[in-house]
Design a protein around this motif. Sequence first.
Motif, PDB file in Angstrom:
ATOM      1  N   ALA A 330     -20.580  84.394  38.324  1.00 14.91           N
ATOM      2  CA  ALA A 330     -21.402  85.294  37.663  1.00 14.91           C
ATOM      3  C   ALA A 330     -22.268  84.558  36.530  1.00 14.91           C
ATOM      4  O   ALA A 330     -21.567  84.551  35.694  1.00 14.91           O
ATOM      5  N   THR A 331     -23.174  84.756  36.422  1.00 17.55           N
ATOM      6  CA  THR A 331     -23.896  84.173  35.389  1.00 17.55           C
ATOM      7  C   THR A 331     -25.491  85.363  35.432  1.00 17.55           C
ATOM      8  O   THR A 331     -25.719  86.435  35.619  1.00 17.55           O
ATOM      9  N   THR A 332     -25.776  85.181  33.539  1.00 17.34           N
ATOM     10  CA  THR A 332     -26.945  86.216  33.692  1.00 17.34           C
ATOM     11  C   THR A 332     -28.048  85.128  33.302  1.00 17.34           C
ATOM     12  O   THR A 332     -28.311  84.305  33.052  1.00 17.34           O
ATOM     13  N   VAL A 333     -29.455  86.137  33.991  1.00 22.25           N
ATOM     14  CA  VAL A 333     -30.530  85.082  33.394  1.00 22.25           C
ATOM     15  C   VAL A 333     -30.945  85.391  32.470  1.00 22.25           C
ATOM     16  O   VAL A 333     -31.035  86.404  32.137  1.00 22.25           O
ATOM     17  N   ARG A 334     -31.263  84.304  31.246  1.00 24.64           N
ATOM     18  CA  ARG A 334     -31.858  84.491  30.175  1.00 24.64           C
ATOM     19  C   ARG A 334     -33.173  84.058  30.145  1.00 24.64           C
ATOM     20  O   ARG A 334     -33.724  85.583  29.278  1.00 24.64           O
ATOM     21  N   SER A 335     -33.983  83.622  30.802  1.00 27.19           N
ATOM     22  CA  SER A 335     -35.226  83.395  30.372  1.00 27.19           C
ATOM     23  C   SER A 335     -35.067  82.487  32.331  1.00 27.19           C
ATOM     24  O   SER A 335     -35.069  82.308  33.262  1.00 27.19           O
ATOM     25  N   VAL A 336     -36.883  83.515  32.344  1.00 25.33           N
ATOM     26  CA  VAL A 336     -38.100  82.547  33.188  1.00 25.33           C
ATOM     27  C   VAL A 336     -38.985  82.327  32.539  1.00 25.33           C
ATOM     28  O   VAL A 336     -39.831  82.657  32.312  1.00 25.33           O
ATOM     29  N   ASP A 337     -38.826  80.887  32.681  1.00 24.55           N
ATOM     30  CA  ASP A 337     -40.942  80.390  32.670  1.00 24.55           C
ATOM     31  C   ASP A 337     -41.481  80.396  34.407  1.00 24.55           C
ATOM     32  O   ASP A 337     -40.759  79.024  34.814  1.00 24.55           O
ATOM     33  N   PHE A 338     -42.386  81.524  34.704  1.00 30.69           N
ATOM     34  CA  PHE A 338     -42.519  81.450  35.738  1.00 30.69           C
ATOM     35  C   PHE A 338     -44.353  80.318  35.896  1.00 30.69           C
ATOM     36  O   PHE A 338     -44.271  79.667  35.000  1.00 30.69           O
ATOM     37  N   HIS A 339     -44.080  79.165  37.120  1.00 36.95           N
ATOM     38  CA  HIS A 339     -45.001  78.462  37.376  1.00 36.95           C
ATOM     39  C   HIS A 339     -46.301  78.692  38.354  1.00 36.95           C
ATOM     40  O   HIS A 339     -46.528  78.039  39.080  1.00 36.95           O
ATOM     41  N   GLY A 340     -46.125  79.578  39.252  1.00 31.85           N
ATOM     42  CA  GLY A 340     -46.528  79.651  40.358  1.00 31.85           C
ATOM     43  C   GLY A 340     -46.029  79.870  41.559  1.00 31.85           C
ATOM     44  O   GLY A 340     -45.572  80.573  41.997  1.00 31.85           O
ATOM     45  N   HIS A 341     -45.878  78.340  41.632  1.00 32.53           N
ATOM     46  CA  HIS A 341     -45.483  77.481  43.119  1.00 32.53           C
ATOM     47  C   HIS A 341     -43.376  78.099  43.064  1.00 32.53           C
ATOM     48  O   HIS A 341     -42.779  77.548  43.787  1.00 32.53           O
ATOM     49  N   ASP A 342     -43.088  77.559  41.461  1.00 31.11           N
ATOM     50  CA  ASP A 342     -41.965  77.950  41.914  1.00 31.11           C
ATOM     51  C   ASP A 342     -41.266  78.438  39.767  1.00 31.11           C
ATOM     52  O   ASP A 342     -42.598  78.341  39.224  1.00 31.11           O
ATOM     53  N   ALA A 343     -40.304  78.625  39.566  1.00 33.65           N
ATOM     54  CA  ALA A 343     -40.360  78.696  38.169  1.00 33.65           C
ATOM     55  C   ALA A 343     -38.381  78.241  38.063  1.00 33.65           C
ATOM     56  O   ALA A 343     -37.760  77.756  38.733  1.00 33.65           O
ATOM     57  N   LEU A 344     -38.896  77.956  36.708  1.00 27.57           N
ATOM     58  CA  LEU A 344     -37.123  77.246  36.048  1.00 27.57           C
ATOM     59  C   LEU A 344     -36.537  78.576  35.389  1.00 27.57           C
ATOM     60  O   LEU A 344     -37.114  78.875  34.304  1.00 27.57           O
ATOM     61  N   VAL A 345     -35.510  78.738  35.724  1.00 29.95           N
ATOM     62  CA  VAL A 345     -34.788  79.762  35.481  1.00 29.95           C
ATOM     63  C   VAL A 345     -33.866  79.355  34.851  1.00 29.95           C
ATOM     64  O   VAL A 345     -32.257  78.641  34.813  1.00 29.95           O
ATOM     65  N   THR A 346     -33.300  79.827  33.917  1.00 32.41           N
ATOM     66  CA  THR A 346     -32.187  79.401  32.129  1.00 32.41           C
ATOM     67  C   THR A 346     -31.384  80.280  32.178  1.00 32.41           C
ATOM     68  O   THR A 346     -31.591  82.068  32.709  1.00 32.41           O
ATOM     69  N   LEU A 347     -29.985  80.541  32.540  1.00 33.33           N
ATOM     70  CA  LEU A 347     -28.578  80.916  32.625  1.00 33.33           C
ATOM     71  C   LEU A 347     -27.297  80.685  31.568  1.00 33.33           C
ATOM     72  O   LEU A 347     -27.444  79.792  30.924  1.00 33.33           O
ATOM     73  N   GLY A 348     -27.412  82.033  31.270  1.00 34.05           N
ATOM     74  CA  GLY A 348     -26.066  81.855  30.552  1.00 34.05           C
ATOM     75  C   GLY A 348     -25.304  81.904  31.364  1.00 34.05           C
ATOM     76  O   GLY A 348     -24.328  82.915  31.974  1.00 34.05           O
ATOM     77  N   LEU A 349     -23.866  81.127  31.224  1.00 30.86           N
ATOM     78  CA  LEU A 349     -22.632  80.330  31.206  1.00 30.86           C
ATOM     79  C   LEU A 349     -21.757  81.513  30.835  1.00 30.86           C
ATOM     80  O   LEU A 349     -21.779  82.003  29.760  1.00 30.86           O
ATOM     81  N   PRO A 350     -20.245  81.728  31.902  1.00 32.45           N
ATOM     82  CA  PRO A 350     -19.425  82.564  31.384  1.00 32.45           C
ATOM     83  C   PRO A 350     -18.435  81.620  29.983  1.00 32.45           C
ATOM     84  O   PRO A 350     -18.023  82.364  29.138  1.00 32.45           O
ATOM     85  N   ASP A 351     -18.596  80.251  29.539  1.00 35.96           N
ATOM     86  CA  ASP A 351     -17.817  79.696  28.820  1.00 35.96           C
ATOM     87  C   ASP A 351     -19.021  79.572  27.982  1.00 35.96           C
ATOM     88  O   ASP A 351     -18.072  78.716  27.212  1.00 35.96           O
ATOM     89  N   GLY A 352     -20.376  80.519  27.430  1.00 33.57           N
ATOM     90  CA  GLY A 352     -20.983  80.236  26.371  1.00 33.57           C
ATOM     91  C   GLY A 352     -22.422  79.061  26.593  1.00 33.57           C
ATOM     92  O   GLY A 352     -22.927  79.726  25.882  1.00 33.57           O
ATOM     93  N   GLY A 353     -21.826  78.224  27.266  1.00 32.17           N
ATOM     94  CA  GLY A 353     -22.663  77.514  27.452  1.00 32.17           C
ATOM     95  C   GLY A 353     -24.627  77.991  28.524  1.00 32.17           C
ATOM     96  O   GLY A 353     -24.489  79.159  28.945  1.00 32.17           O
ATOM     97  N   VAL A 354     -25.140  76.915  29.315  1.00 30.63           N
ATOM     98  CA  VAL A 354     -26.958  76.888  29.838  1.00 30.63           C
ATOM     99  C   VAL A 354     -26.819  75.894  30.627  1.00 30.63           C
ATOM    100  O   VAL A 354     -26.355  75.321  30.573  1.00 30.63           O
TER     101      VAL A 354
END
Length: 386
Positions: A330-354
């Motif tokens: 289970a993670t939380t979405v921190r940010s989304v870089d939208f490029h139209g045809h796709d997107a790069l989603v940054t996740l916050g992980l339970p251990d504090g990493g991304v």
Amino acid sequence: MSLSSLFRTEGDRGQMTGSTTVDPGGAQHAVTVVDVAKQFGAVQALDRVSLTMEAGEFLAVLGPSGCGKTTLLRCLAGFERIDAGRIALGGRAVALPGIHLPPHRRHVTVVPQEGALFPHLSVADNVGFGLDGSGTGRRGARGARRAGRVEECLEMVGLAGMGARMPHELSGGQQQRVALARALAPRPPLVLLDEPFSALDASLRTELRADVRTALREAGATAILVTHDQGEALSMADRVAVMCDGRIRQVGTPEEVYARPEDAWVATFVGEADLVELPHGQGGPGSVATGLGPVLMTQGRADASHLVVRPEQVRLVPETSTDAPEWAVATTVRSVDFHGHDALVTLGLPDGGVARARTGATPPHPGERVLAWVEGSCRAVPSGDA
């Protein structure tokens, strides 16, 4: 065999003559570069660079600004003298320390960043300049052959029938096509492209890349593209040479360089990648515990220190979904870089990493809770700091 028997000199020792000079290594590759070094003051621009190319091959030299890729191109063209090593073209040595075949005797053509067309010459005469060194037409049979070759090259780059136009009447993309036609016209043994698309807008770059690649294939040309654009290198080249700090870190097909990077630096430079530090001594195949759950690791080098996780390997579903495997995190979405045809989603992980995940055109929203896991195996690599 002594150096004096390899070369005939004219004038000073820095000039080599004729087409009979042979590569002292005896190799008959289209391009041979062996342990080439070049230094500018305290800066080591090239540090024992070696590579070979076969006839008709398209190589991309990929690296960040200041890595030495343009210096390598200039040494191949003859614009710079090497300090050490050897360069041979088609089995003919053109450079050794202290011995230098000048550019006009190498029969190598260069397509610069901005076409560098002669503004006072027509498109046809610009292309013809590569054939006879003048901007004027010829008469008789020779002129007919010249005109035929000019039109053939213009057709090859998608500019058939535009020979009478002047450079200022062309778009930036069309000017680059003329520069390529001029480079191909004399059928050179090697075409060097120095970031030829950098001044163009994104959509035009994509179109021109495909057309340039097609033209080079049709011409059977051996070509080297210098670029800092990963997408450009991966989409155009037969092989990619990745450079950093004057050294070639890896040479391989686009698929090899992307899927099987030699080290962590190559992995993060060629596309996006997240690095997971491995426990000391765990470089062999097996399952590795990460912030994204267990990940299957493929065999890497014995000195492997990190696991390479590509964003496209990370799968996401809503936290309430029943489609995730039991080991999903289970993670939380921190940010989304939208490029139209796709997107790069940054996740916050339970251990504090991304971590990052690549999704389709309908990504989750920042703050949304999702389940994430890694699909497929990941490669173990050394740090690449050395």
